[in-house]
Scaffold this motif. Structure first.
Motif, PDB file in Angstrom:
ATOM      1  N   LYS A   1       0.849  -1.182   0.000  1.00  0.00           N
ATOM      2  CA  LYS A   1       0.000   0.000   0.000  1.00  0.00           C
ATOM      3  C   LYS A   1       0.890   1.239   0.000  1.00  0.00           C
ATOM      4  CE  LYS A   1      -3.901  -2.276   1.238  1.00  0.00           C
ATOM      5  NZ  LYS A   1      -4.882  -2.710   0.300  1.00  0.00           N
ATOM      6  N   TYR A   2       0.422   2.237  -0.624  1.00  0.00           N
ATOM      7  CA  TYR A   2       1.190   3.473  -0.638  1.00  0.00           C
ATOM      8  C   TYR A   2       0.999   4.226   0.667  1.00  0.00           C
ATOM      9  CZ  TYR A   2       2.401   2.789  -5.457  1.00  0.00           C
ATOM     10  OH  TYR A   2       2.944   2.293  -6.591  1.00  0.00           O
ATOM     11  N   ALA A   3       2.017   4.965   1.038  1.00  0.00           N
ATOM     12  CA  ALA A   3       1.930   5.791   2.236  1.00  0.00           C
ATOM     13  C   ALA A   3       2.414   7.186   1.867  1.00  0.00           C
ATOM     14  CB  ALA A   3       2.799   5.206   3.331  1.00  0.00           C
ATOM     15  N   ILE A   4       1.992   8.137   2.649  1.00  0.00           N
ATOM     16  CA  ILE A   4       2.425   9.508   2.381  1.00  0.00           C
ATOM     17  C   ILE A   4       3.508   9.887   3.383  1.00  0.00           C
ATOM     18  CG2 ILE A   4       1.714  11.923   2.360  1.00  0.00           C
ATOM     19  CD1 ILE A   4      -1.020  11.013   1.407  1.00  0.00           C
ATOM     20  N   ASP A   5       4.579  10.453   2.853  1.00  0.00           N
ATOM     21  CA  ASP A   5       5.676  10.902   3.695  1.00  0.00           C
ATOM     22  C   ASP A   5       5.398  12.366   4.050  1.00  0.00           C
ATOM     23  OD1 ASP A   5       7.996  11.685   4.810  1.00  0.00           O
ATOM     24  OD2 ASP A   5       9.291  11.068   3.155  1.00  0.00           O
ATOM     25  N   ALA A   6       4.854  12.588   5.236  1.00  0.00           N
ATOM     26  CA  ALA A   6       4.374  13.921   5.592  1.00  0.00           C
ATOM     27  C   ALA A   6       5.487  14.970   5.567  1.00  0.00           C
ATOM     28  CB  ALA A   6       3.722  13.867   6.972  1.00  0.00           C
TER      29      ALA A   6
ATOM     30  N   CYS B   1       5.641  16.011   1.860  1.00  0.00           N
ATOM     31  CA  CYS B   1       4.419  16.260   1.109  1.00  0.00           C
ATOM     32  C   CYS B   1       4.097  17.751   1.111  1.00  0.00           C
ATOM     33  CB  CYS B   1       3.273  15.478   1.737  1.00  0.00           C
ATOM     34  SG  CYS B   1       1.676  15.911   1.044  1.00  0.00           S
ATOM     35  N   ILE B   2       3.821  18.279  -0.063  1.00  0.00           N
ATOM     36  CA  ILE B   2       3.551  19.720  -0.170  1.00  0.00           C
ATOM     37  C   ILE B   2       2.309  20.087   0.636  1.00  0.00           C
ATOM     38  CG2 ILE B   2       3.144  21.616  -1.793  1.00  0.00           C
ATOM     39  CD1 ILE B   2       4.413  19.844  -3.952  1.00  0.00           C
ATOM     40  N   TYR B   3       1.318  19.170   0.603  1.00  0.00           N
ATOM     41  CA  TYR B   3       0.064  19.448   1.295  1.00  0.00           C
ATOM     42  C   TYR B   3       0.304  19.554   2.801  1.00  0.00           C
ATOM     43  CZ  TYR B   3      -4.751  18.948   2.874  1.00  0.00           C
ATOM     44  OH  TYR B   3      -5.956  19.144   3.488  1.00  0.00           O
TER      45      TYR B   3
ATOM     46  N   GLN C   1       3.110  20.078   4.312  1.00  0.00           N
ATOM     47  CA  GLN C   1       4.061  21.103   4.681  1.00  0.00           C
ATOM     48  C   GLN C   1       3.492  22.499   4.448  1.00  0.00           C
ATOM     49  OE1 GLN C   1       6.942  20.539   6.341  1.00  0.00           O
ATOM     50  NE2 GLN C   1       6.260  18.406   6.385  1.00  0.00           N
ATOM     51  N   LYS C   2       2.767  22.675   3.337  1.00  0.00           N
ATOM     52  CA  LYS C   2       2.320  24.038   2.992  1.00  0.00           C
ATOM     53  C   LYS C   2       0.821  24.178   2.935  1.00  0.00           C
ATOM     54  CE  LYS C   2       6.578  24.945   0.549  1.00  0.00           C
ATOM     55  NZ  LYS C   2       7.226  24.846  -0.761  1.00  0.00           N
ATOM     56  N   GLY C   3       0.100  23.068   3.102  1.00  0.00           N
ATOM     57  CA  GLY C   3      -1.355  23.132   3.120  1.00  0.00           C
ATOM     58  C   GLY C   3      -1.986  23.272   1.752  1.00  0.00           C
ATOM     59  N   LYS C   4      -1.187  23.164   0.702  1.00  0.00           N
ATOM     60  CA  LYS C   4      -1.743  23.248  -0.641  1.00  0.00           C
ATOM     61  C   LYS C   4      -1.441  21.964  -1.419  1.00  0.00           C
ATOM     62  CE  LYS C   4       0.001  27.469  -0.970  1.00  0.00           C
ATOM     63  NZ  LYS C   4       0.605  28.639  -1.605  1.00  0.00           N
ATOM     64  N   CYS C   5      -1.886  21.925  -2.629  1.00  0.00           N
ATOM     65  CA  CYS C   5      -1.708  20.782  -3.539  1.00  0.00           C
ATOM     66  C   CYS C   5      -2.900  19.835  -3.445  1.00  0.00           C
ATOM     67  CB  CYS C   5      -0.396  20.037  -3.290  1.00  0.00           C
ATOM     68  SG  CYS C   5      -0.145  18.657  -4.449  1.00  0.00           S
ATOM     69  N   GLY C   6      -2.771  18.674  -2.822  1.00  0.00           N
ATOM     70  CA  GLY C   6      -3.894  17.735  -2.734  1.00  0.00           C
ATOM     71  C   GLY C   6      -4.214  17.066  -4.058  1.00  0.00           C
ATOM     72  N   ALA C   7      -3.291  17.124  -5.006  1.00  0.00           N
ATOM     73  CA  ALA C   7      -3.520  16.522  -6.327  1.00  0.00           C
ATOM     74  C   ALA C   7      -3.853  15.040  -6.222  1.00  0.00           C
ATOM     75  CB  ALA C   7      -2.292  16.722  -7.215  1.00  0.00           C
ATOM     76  N   CYS C   8      -3.170  14.396  -5.326  1.00  0.00           N
ATOM     77  CA  CYS C   8      -3.368  12.957  -5.209  1.00  0.00           C
ATOM     78  C   CYS C   8      -4.809  12.635  -4.832  1.00  0.00           C
ATOM     79  CB  CYS C   8      -2.396  12.362  -4.194  1.00  0.00           C
ATOM     80  SG  CYS C   8      -2.388  13.221  -2.614  1.00  0.00           S
TER      81      CYS C   8
END
Lengths: 316, 59, 278, 888
Positions: D20-25, D28-30, D32-39
């Motif tokens: 399973k994929y995991a997010i490396d906080a 991650c732009i989201y 760290q900066k609260g933006k993006c969320g493309a995934c």
């Protein structure tokens, strides 16, 4: 020889009378010269029919596999070795057998006589080391030595190895020498030469399987050549590959078990020297494992057991 | 032994040792919690190439 | 007989087709009268009202048989009491008879005549030939020392013979090698076999023998002639009894004596016949 | 790991469980900066949940096993090695990844600076181990010597033109099973260079990416050699957070920050109910980790026995679908194995080809067929598409067949309707230079597998009860520990000892490396055994005969001329070893020349003669690491040092010399070595080619040895010479035959798997521990005993076992009763049907429980009456015929 016959008859009569055995397997006179016939005798009276001469080359062990009754059997050196082999291979029980041992004075190859005697042979008499052959028009005397079956010439076990009673004095075995000159000759050929030698030799085969049927080792309920699923080999004699497959595979099935009794060659209607294959394996068994088949009932056959120090250079 | 014994075990770490303990316990009748801090089990061994002497792939 | 291919790329994949055999005209020179006499027997199996075997018939028809009469029969020959004789003409197109350093040919059929023409055998025989041949024939026949008698077998009860006690003893020595059937000119049994090499397959006819355990083996694994004596009995019953009963034309044997000479364990059809006939 | 950049969304490693994929906080732009969320927008399964928060779950459990492992030491802080500055200085873990087929270079051996294949590689040992000055880790990490040698050998295999490998070391420490042989082989056959040295510095060679290693050689001369690449053999460290956690929990740690354990309780932490396994208990390699892990499981079981089976559930078996008479419907799954296969073979082409084969109704590719996800998917597909046979074209059935068979079972299919085509080991690995041909070969292999499986029949397995008794053979510490492990979990356990008392070799040892009194501890272990009512001890007993097989052994033992027959389900072989009686160094000619155990005896008996000693010499490797006994006995270095320190306690002024070849105080035993040197014990290295020489003249013993660092012969007088004699196996061929187990060249039993099966034999139901396996100290023997008990217990706990379906089978109509199968079978599976049987009397029959499916009988049957189920003639022929067809 005559002494043998009377002794064989006497022993046979006695063991039949004493109920030690139900039947005697031996030879009786045939309807043609040099055609002693394997027969069984059931009653003491018939024991007089038993004979023994230089034409009793057929291996009587062939008639033992799977029999249930108590059997008296006449056994030459090779017969006795095959009997021992059959006991080890679970085909007959030692307790079932009364073995009348016959020290063998070597058997005559009737094909050799036929080749040396142009006329139709009507009578053959063995007198000491001479053989007197009579035809319709002529008579000739041969040295017995010149008429012997090929396997008898190199035989080193004329005396029976197991027996219950002897029908004659044990004879002196020839000195154990490395008697595989014939094998060495073939081994010395280049592989191409060897292949063409075997190809030529086997081209005469008519796939009658008489060699197999005459062999006391060939007792499988279904021979691999008769197997239909899978059909290991084709059935026609035309396909030479299948012919070779049969002969070579059969020889391998006899590896470490063959006593070189010559039954196969004797039975071949085409006079093919099928022993060339089994002899090679016998010589390998001797050379690498000091093994001769049928000398004991105490050991499992050569290829049934593995010793750590066994020769295994052929494993590459 | 007292009655309040709990038939479960926590195994901390999902490397080769942790997995082995967990499996052996589960196979002998205990409930096992296998706790691993990363997102998958396997530990260091799964990153190795081949293992001596069989040259089996460590994975 | 037939051929086929297992090549899936071929349109003819797995379709069995007869092999187009050109039956070139051929002659067999020097065949013995007993052997040629056997064709009359074998024909009963391959060329009948109900069934005609084209492979056998075509091949037979394309062949001219030029026989050689026997002046010195063996002691195992018993042809004179078995459908034939040393000067027998049955099945022959020409019979050759030795006469000093040359042969006298007796032309028996049209086929024979044609063959003689092609061979350039045009010299007329000496005038006294007919009587000389007759004398020679008598002489040869008188040399036949063996005989069989089959007269009583015909009228014996089949089951009685079948169940007779002597079979086991007579069959004892047999090793089922089939040599007798292989050398017998009247044995007609065959097996049909498919053989594939690479992707080329043929369906062919092989010799077979009632001496072999496989001969009657059923697909189920059951074998009605599982025991050796049953197979030996089958051979002699077929030749000397069943054939007589079915075709009413004597026995299925021409007395060539080969089986006697070549049997490795001396099973002798003459003595079996005697036992059956007694 | 620094070899490659990892994306913010990642999978831990290619074959991760679960995949399973995991997010490396942290990256991650989201986050760290609260933006993006493309995934989140792109994921079709709506699996992205940014709101996921750390949860705290409370678990109530009866015991805890700490197997928190280790971190490979980060060499960044060790300036000397230039790890941060030079790309071609890498750690051994990075080297593993470079050598790995699924690693960042796809298994191609290249250096990182210019992607060129290196010609010379140096391994520097003891980076972060045995190093008080630079990193404070005095202990030895135990595994680095062995892995460096392995990497060097494999690197040589990878390299196309000859590769020069040099290993810079202080002592080569290869005390594990078969390790010494591997070391000798690397040195003598593979040509790996071993340079005993101390590293001075690493210099960058100007204008190149090469590096110069400057080192002091054995004679203390400064040398330099240039390499393309340097691998740092980094040591093990307990992760910082685990150290903190331990301190918080009160788990006592050792000097090296590993979990503190004792010799007789090697699996217990200082807190009751918390157990330890793996590298947290000290540096360990894989088999040791496995031994300790199973041991810890056993120890946990001993604590929790009364609550066993209270929380577990039994999996409901999926009913098997009857496929007999159905048209074959085959599913083919072609595995990419990451890039392992797909890097060479055109997998999609193979799938396309497979789909067209006869009876193939489904074909697909997987990145990793063995991942849990794909397993589930496969089971789903089998059910949906009604597949009744499955082919997986992937790696080797040796490791993965059972896994896929489980998947079939879970989908209700008989597990023998499965076939593997090995398109990795047999194909992509060996034909990596000809991808097109490899793709064709993959097609061939798939076609062969499809042909074979299309005529496969479902096979059934015999089920048999497991007798709930255990038998332990050998009453040394390993045997007693195994016996207690089983008896404490409620099983009647028979402990068979040939001598008159329990304890074995441990009876002869004075002190442990941790300064514990062995005899005192041993006595309480023996008492625990004697007081356990489930444990039945048989002294003065020998094994007369063994019949039966896994789950149903029947062993006859003879004790005091009395025979007893014991039925048991499992057997543990703990027959131990003994000290070699030396035949050199004048042993036996003077009572001042003794073995280590003789010296222990003097200590145990408080022998007065030790008090007057002025000088003592210890000679190491007596009978070990010799041509006829090439293994290392593992314990002798530590033993001699322990004893040397004891002598120092008696007389601190005593001159003590230890003559050694390599000091092998692995793990935290290195502290002892350090202590010994500080105590003034003199260590002199000698070479195997020039062994020490002992003379007795005028009643005085003198020992002469060539000191390799001084390069001259030293002669010393000795009041006592102690020979560290080898441990030899109690080789018992009869026992090996009884249990159908094998002995290696050195006389030690061969375990099931060198890495993953150290407590088991290849023969089911027979387990192994202690010195019978290989020389080891007491703590490792005890852990091994417990480990064997744990493995035995998993079998006993099943109560019923199933045998294999791939076994021999007789066609009685073809059998000629010749008996070859009966005499040839190593497992006694064939026998004759009794003469009075109604059918097929005298023909052969196979006992399905005993049959291992080895095929010996099948091959040796002249009559063709035997066949191997699952490998039938028609199946093999179908495969052979398919092999000669051409892939279209």
């Amino acid at each position: 020889m005559v002494e043998y016959i009377s002794k064989i008859q006497k022993i046979s009569k006695k063991i039949l009378q004493d109920g030690k055995v139900d039947i005697i397997i031996g030879f009786s006179s045939g309807s043609l010269p040099m055609a002693s016939r394997p027969s069984f005798i059931k009653s003491p009276e018939d024991a007089d029919k038993l004979i023994f001469d230089g034409n009793c080359g057929i291996n009587l062990a062939n008639y033992l596999a799977g029999r249930k009754e108590k059997i008296g059997i006449i056994a030459k050196g090779c017969d006795s070795r095959n009997i021992a082999q059959l006991i080890v291979e679970n085909k007959i029980k030692r307790e079932q057998l009364f073995i009348i041992g016959v020290p063998c004075f070597k058997m005559i190859d009737k094909r050799k006589i036929s080749l040396l005697f142009e006329d139709e042979i009507t009578q053959v008499t063995e007198v000491g080391d001479k053989v007197i052959v009579k035809g319709k028009a002529k008579e000739k005397t041969f040295n017995r030595e010149d008429l012997l079956q090929a396997n008898c010439i190199t035989c080193t076990h004329h005396n029976p190895v197991i027996y219950d009673e002897l029908a004659g004095e044990l004879i002196k075995e020839p000195d154990q020498k490395d008697g595989y000159e014939d094998v060495k000759k073939i081994e010395a050929m280049s592989s191409d030469k060897r292949w063409s030698h075997f190809s030529e030799m086997l081209s005469a085969c008519i796939r009658c399987y008489a060699c197999r049927d005459a062999c006391p080792l060939c007792y499988c309920p279904t021979c691999f050549v008769d197997e239909a699923a899978p059909q290991w080999v084709g059935k026609s004699a035309d396909n030479q590959i299948d012919v070779k497959t049969f002969h070579i595979l059969r020889a391998f099935h006899c590896a470490g078990r063959c006593t070189d009794c010559g039954a196969c060659e004797r039975a071949c209607p085409m006079s093919i020297k099928v022993r060339e294959f089994t002899r090679k394996l016998n010589s390998d068994a001797m050379r690498h494992y000091e093994w001769e088949a049928g000398l004991t009932t105490d050991k499992r056959p050569l290829l049934d057991n593995f010793r750590v120090n066994d020769y295994q250079d052929f494993i590459k | 032994m007292s009655k309040d014994i709990i038939g479960s075990v926590v195994v901390v770490g999902g490397g080769i040792a942790g997995m082995r303990s967990a499996l052996d316990l589960a196979n002998s009748g205990y409930y096992v919690y296998l706790v691993e801090k990363s997102s998958s089990i396997g530990g260091v061994m799964s990153q190795l190439d081949k293992t001596f002497p069989t040259n089996d792939c460590a994975m | 007989m037939f051929s086929y291919t297992t090549d899936t790329n071929s349109e003819d994949c797995n379709i069995i087709k007869p092999i187009n055999k050109k039956n070139v005209k051929q002659a067999i020179l020097g065949i013995r009268p007993c052997d040629s006499a056997s064709f009359g027997i074998v024909e009963k199996n391959f060329d009948t009202e109900e069934y005609k075997d084209p492979f056998w018939i075509n091949s037979y028809k394309a062949t001219t048989f030029i026989g050689l009469a026997c002046d010195n029969p063996d002691s195992t020959c018993f042809c004179t009491t078995a459908n034939s004789g040393p000067f027998d003409e049955k099945g022959l197109d020409i019979l050759l008879i030795t006469s000093g350093d040359s042969f006298i040919g007796k032309i028996l059929t049209e086929k024979g005549e044609e063959a003689a023409k092609i061979a350039g055998w045009t010299t007329e025989a000496p005038a006294n030939s007919v009587s000389a041949i007759e004398k020679q024939k008598k002489e040869a026949e008188s040399k036949i020392s063996s005989s069989i008698s089959t007269d009583k077998i015909k009228n014996k009860d089949t089951l009685e013979l079948y169940n007779a006690s002597f079979w086991e003893e007579e069959a004892f020595a047999c090793i089922n090698c089939g040599t007798c059937a292989y050398v017998c000119p009247t044995c007609w049994c065959f097996d049909i076999q498919d053989e594939i090499s690479d992707k080329k397959g043929i369906r062919m006819r092989n010799w077979d023998s009632c001496m072999f355990p496989l001969f009657t083996l059923h697909g189920s694994g059951h074998n009605p002639r599982d025991l050796k004596y049953q197979r030996v009995r089958q051979r002699f019953m077929h030749k000397l009894k069943y054939y007589q009963d079915k075709y009413k034309s004597g026995i299925q044997c021409v007395g060539c004596g080969r089986c006697i000479r070549l049997c490795p364990v001396n099973i002798d059809i003459r003595s079996i016949c005697d036992i059956m006939n007694s | 790991m620094g070899l490659q950049k990892r994306k913010a969304i990642y999978v831990e490693y290619a074959q991760a469980v679960p995949l399973k994929y995991a997010i490396d906080a942290d990256n991650c732009i989201y986050f760290q900066k609260g933006k993006c969320g493309a995934c989140k927008k792109l994921c079709p399964a709506e699996a992205i949940d940014f709101e996921q928060k750390e949860e705290t779950i409370t678990i109530n459990a009866g015991a805890i096993i700490f197997s928190s492992g280790f971190n490979p030491l980060n060499p960044a802080d060790l300036d000397l090695y230039q790890y941060n500055d030079r790309p071609n200085v890498i750690t051994s873990m990075e080297m593993e990844r470079i050598l790995s087929a699924s690693g960042p270079t796809g298994g191609h051996l290249v250096r990182l600076s210019d992607k060129k294949e290196p010609k010379k590689i140096a391994w520097l040992q003891c980076v972060g181990s045995r190093d008080m000055n630079r990193c404070g880790n005095l202990y030895c990490s135990s595994v680095c010597c062995m892995y460096a040698i392995k990497e060097a050998v494999i690197a040589k295999e990878h390299s196309e033109e000859g590769l020069d490998c040099a290993i810079f070391y202080m002592d080569i420490r290869t005390p594990g099973k078969e390790f010494e042989k591997f070391y000798n082989n690397a040195k003598e056959k593979e040509g790996v260079r071993f340079i005993k040295s101390r590293i001075h510095s690493i210099e960058h060679v100007v204008n190149t990416d090469d590096l110069k290693v400057r080192y002091l050689d054995e004679d203390n001369n400064l040398q330099g050699e240039i390499f393309d690449m340097i691998v740092l053999s980094v040591g093990m460290e307990t992760p910082k957070d685990i150290v903190k956690l331990s301190q918080k929990l009160g788990i006592e740690l050792s000097k090296g920050n590993f979990c503190k354990t004792s010799t007789f309780n090697p699996l217990e932490t200082s807190i009751e109910g918390i157990l330890v396994s793996g590298a947290f208990g000290g540096p360990k390699d894989i088999p040791q980790s496995v031994v300790y892990a199973s041991g810890a499981a056993c120890a946990a079981g001993e604590i929790l026995n009364s609550a066993r089976n209270t929380l577990t559930k039994t999996v409901e078996p999926v009913p098997e679908t009857n496929v007999i008479g159905e048209r074959p419907s085959i599913g083919v799954f072609v595995c990419k194995c990451g890039s392992n296969i797909a890097g060479v073979v055109d997998v999609s082409k193979v799938v396309e080809y497979a789909a067209k084969l006869p009876f193939v109704d489904y074909a697909a590719e997987n990145i990793y067929s063995c991942s849990q996800d794909n397993q589930d998917g496969m089971a789903q597909l089998i059910k949906e598409k009604g597949l009744n046979r499955v082919v997986v074209a992937a790696c080797t059935p040796k490791t993965h067949e059972p896994l896929f068979q489980e998947t079939l079972i879970s989908a209700g299919l008989n597990k023998y309707l499965f076939e593997m085509a090995n398109i990795r080991n047999h194909n992509s690995w060996v034909h990596k230079d000809s991808p097109e041909l490899a793709t064709l070969k993959a097609m061939d292999l798939v076609r062969m597998a499809v042909e074979k499986i299309s005529i496969a029949k479902p096979l059934s397995e015999a089920e048999l009860e497991v007798n709930q008794n255990a038998m332990i053979i050998g009453g040394g510490v390993a045997g007693i520990s195994a016996a207690l492990g089983l008896a404490n979990q409620g099983y009647d356990t028979y402990l068979i000892e040939k001598s008159g008392e329990l304890g074995g070799e441990a009876k002869k040892i004075f002190k442990s490396a941790n300064n514990e009194n062995i005899q005192k501890e041993l006595l309480s272990l023996i008492e625990a055994a004697q007081n356990n009512n489930k444990l039945h001890i048989r002294l003065n007993s020998s094994i007369v005969n063994v019949e039966g097989f896994v789950g149903n052994f029947k062993t006859v033992i003879a004790s005091d001329n009395k025979e007893e027959s014991i039925e048991h389900g499992v057997s543990v072989i703990a027959t131990g070893g003994t000290a070699l009686k030396p035949t050199e160094y004048l042993y036996g000619e003077d009572k001042r020349i003794i073995t280590s155990l003789d010296l222990d005896k003097k200590f145990i008996n408080n022998d007065n003669s030790l008090k007057g000693l002025k000088s003592a010499v210890f000679i190491q490797c007596v009978g070990s690491r010799e041509p006829n006994r090439p293994y290392c006995s593992g314990v002798c270095c530590t033993h001699s040092i322990t004893n040397a320190l004891e002598l120092k306690k008696i007389n601190p002024d005593m001159n003590i010399f230890i003559l050694y070849r390599d000091i092998r105080t692995y793990g935290e035993k290195e502290y002892l070595y350090h202590q010994a040197r500080e105590a003034g014990i003199i260590f002199i290295r000698y070479l195997a080619s020039d062994k020490p020489n002992i003379k007795i003249e005028n009643g005085k013993i003198s020992v002469t040895v060539q000191d390799t660092s001084l390069n001259q012969y030293l002669e010393m007088e000795a009041d006592l010479v102690t020979l560290a004699s080898a441990i030899v196996a109690n080789k018992d061929q009869k026992l090996a035959k009884f249990f159908k187990i094998q002995v290696n060249e050195d006389g030690f039993y061969i375990e099931k798997h060198a890495k993953l099966g150290p407590c088991e034999f290849a023969t089911d139901g027979v387990f192994l521990c202690g010195l019978a396996h290989y020389p080891k100290p007491i703590d490792e023997s005890i852990a091994h005993g417990k480990g064997a008990a744990a493995k035995a217990l998993t079998l006993l706990a099943k109560k019923k076992i199933r045998t294999s379906g791939t076994i021999a089978d007789v066609e009685p109509l073809k059998c000629s009763s010749c008996g070859v199968c009966v005499s040839i079978c190593p497992y006694s599976a064939p026998s004759f049907i009794p003469d009075d049987a109604r059918f097929f009397a005298g023909k052969a029959q196979i006992n399905p429980v005993l049959c291992k499916g080895c095929g010996l009988c099948v091959a040796s049957c002249r009559s063709g009456a035997l066949r191997l189920k699952g490998f039938d003639n028609d199946q093999i022929f179908a495969q052979i015929n398919a092999a000669f067809e051409e892939a279209a």
